[in-house]
Design a protein around this motif. Structure first.
Motif, PDB file in Angstrom:
ATOM      1  N   GLU A 208      26.591 -39.226  30.271  1.00  0.00           N
ATOM      2  CA  GLU A 208      27.235 -38.460  28.460  1.00  0.00           C
ATOM      3  C   GLU A 208      28.776 -38.820  29.996  1.00  0.00           C
ATOM      4  O   GLU A 208      29.542 -39.326  28.159  1.00  0.00           O
ATOM      5  N   GLN A 238      36.799 -34.775  19.973  1.00  0.00           N
ATOM      6  CA  GLN A 238      36.051 -34.285  19.110  1.00  0.00           C
ATOM      7  C   GLN A 238      35.665 -35.023  18.380  1.00  0.00           C
ATOM      8  O   GLN A 238      33.990 -35.592  17.855  1.00  0.00           O
ATOM      9  N   ARG A 241      30.770 -36.411  19.323  1.00  0.00           N
ATOM     10  CA  ARG A 241      29.894 -35.184  18.424  1.00  0.00           C
ATOM     11  C   ARG A 241      29.293 -35.998  17.107  1.00  0.00           C
ATOM     12  O   ARG A 241      28.846 -36.205  16.571  1.00  0.00           O
TER      13      ARG A 241
END
Length: 313
Positions: A208, A238, A241
């Motif tokens: 990630e 943000q 995602r």
């Protein structure tokens, strides 16, 4: 019912205390059986937020009554906008926790900064009136008595960011680069479990990190896949995602490759598939690694950002 605002309320829903169950059933005029759910209306200053009331069947002796919603739904977005101070405070704690390597960081809002949601019954079944006790309103209503909630939220967010010195994107990148070096300095043999086949486990956090370091942009073709919900106005953290990419180990773990940041590329699914099917190959014959199309011999430059590179293991 009075509910202290926490991360769960902002993201997922509200678990109703057992002592309040009877009040809800009386207000609705019926018992909601376990495993059933009903659409409900939450009314705030004339605005109606639709969500659901669930009685979750957990196979235990007592009912589990929840007002349920999920990220990106009108209810979640509404509570994040109204309880902006709690949201930003919790978001900051979670981001800091992730940077420290915690998989599921906890958030704790100080008592003096706590915000509260009040839920009241009405004369209609499955319709509830809500009131919000926010730090934003407390702080700004004296100076801006005529300002609407949106204006107050905007002002409070700006003030809170300045007061609390939130992490900048550059600071987040520097933390990530330090973790790359840390991973590379203590390369460990990947976990291996003997089954009908050997399954090799790599660090989900490391993969990630690589994808976030490149903003989910393919290092070979520069493609960035945007999922439904992405907008150009989202803050970088943000926006992650709503983006999609793959993490590829150049030397497979099954072939003895290390689970190291310097053995991983951020790729789009197409380039990832071409590497696994043999159409593409990563070659180290030049001054810097290149991607070679095996069929037509085209060489593609691999894009790298500060702190990341490939090593020919």
């Amino acid at each position: 019912m009075k509910k202290r605002v926490d991360w769960s309320l902002l993201e997922y829903g509200i678990t109703i205390p057992i002592e309040c169950h009877q009040n809800f059933f009386i207000a609705n005029g019926e018992y909601l059986p376990r495993g059933h759910s009903r659409e409900i209306d939450l009314v705030w200053n004339g605005q109606v937020i639709k969500t659901r009331l669930n009685n979750v069947d957990r196979k235990v002796s007592s009912d589990t009554l929840q007002i349920k919603y999920s990220q990106g739904t009108p209810a979640s977005d509404f509570f994040k906008a109204v309880f902006q101070r709690t949201y930003i405070n919790a978001l900051r704690q979670r981001e800091t926790g992730h940077l420290e390597g915690k998989e599921r960081p906890q958030t704790r809002i100080p008592d003096e900064e706590a915000e509260y949601l009040y839920i009241f019954s009405t004369n209609l079944p499955y319709v509830y009136e809500i009131e919000c006790e926010t730090q934003v309103e407390k702080f700004y209503k004296d100076e801006n008595p005529d300002a609407d909630m949106k204006t107050r939220v905007t002002q409070a967010k700006s003030s809170f960011e300045q007061e609390n010195n939130l992490l900048t994107e550059e600071e987040i990148n520097q933390f990530r680069i330090l973790r790359f070096k840390d991973f590379a300095s203590r390369i460990e043999k990947p976990k291996q479990i003997a089954r009908a086949i050997n399954v090799y486990y790599s660090s989900a956090k490391l993969k990630e990190d690589i994808k976030q370091h490149y903003d989910y942009t393919c290092q070979i073709c520069s493609t960035q896949i945007k999922k439904t919900g992405w907008t150009s106005h989202l803050p970088r953290i943000q926006a992650f995602r709503f983006l999609d990419a793959d993490a590829h180990h150049v030397k497979p773990l099954s072939a003895g490759g290390p689970d190291s940041p310097f053995n991983i590329l951020c790729l789009c699914p197409n380039c990832h598939r071409r590497l696994h099917t043999g159409q593409f190959d990563i070659v180290f014959d030049w001054s810097s690694p290149l991607c070679l199309d095996v069929f037509d011999k085209t060489k593609y430059r691999i894009n790298f950002r500060e702190g990341h590179k490939l090593v020919n293991y």
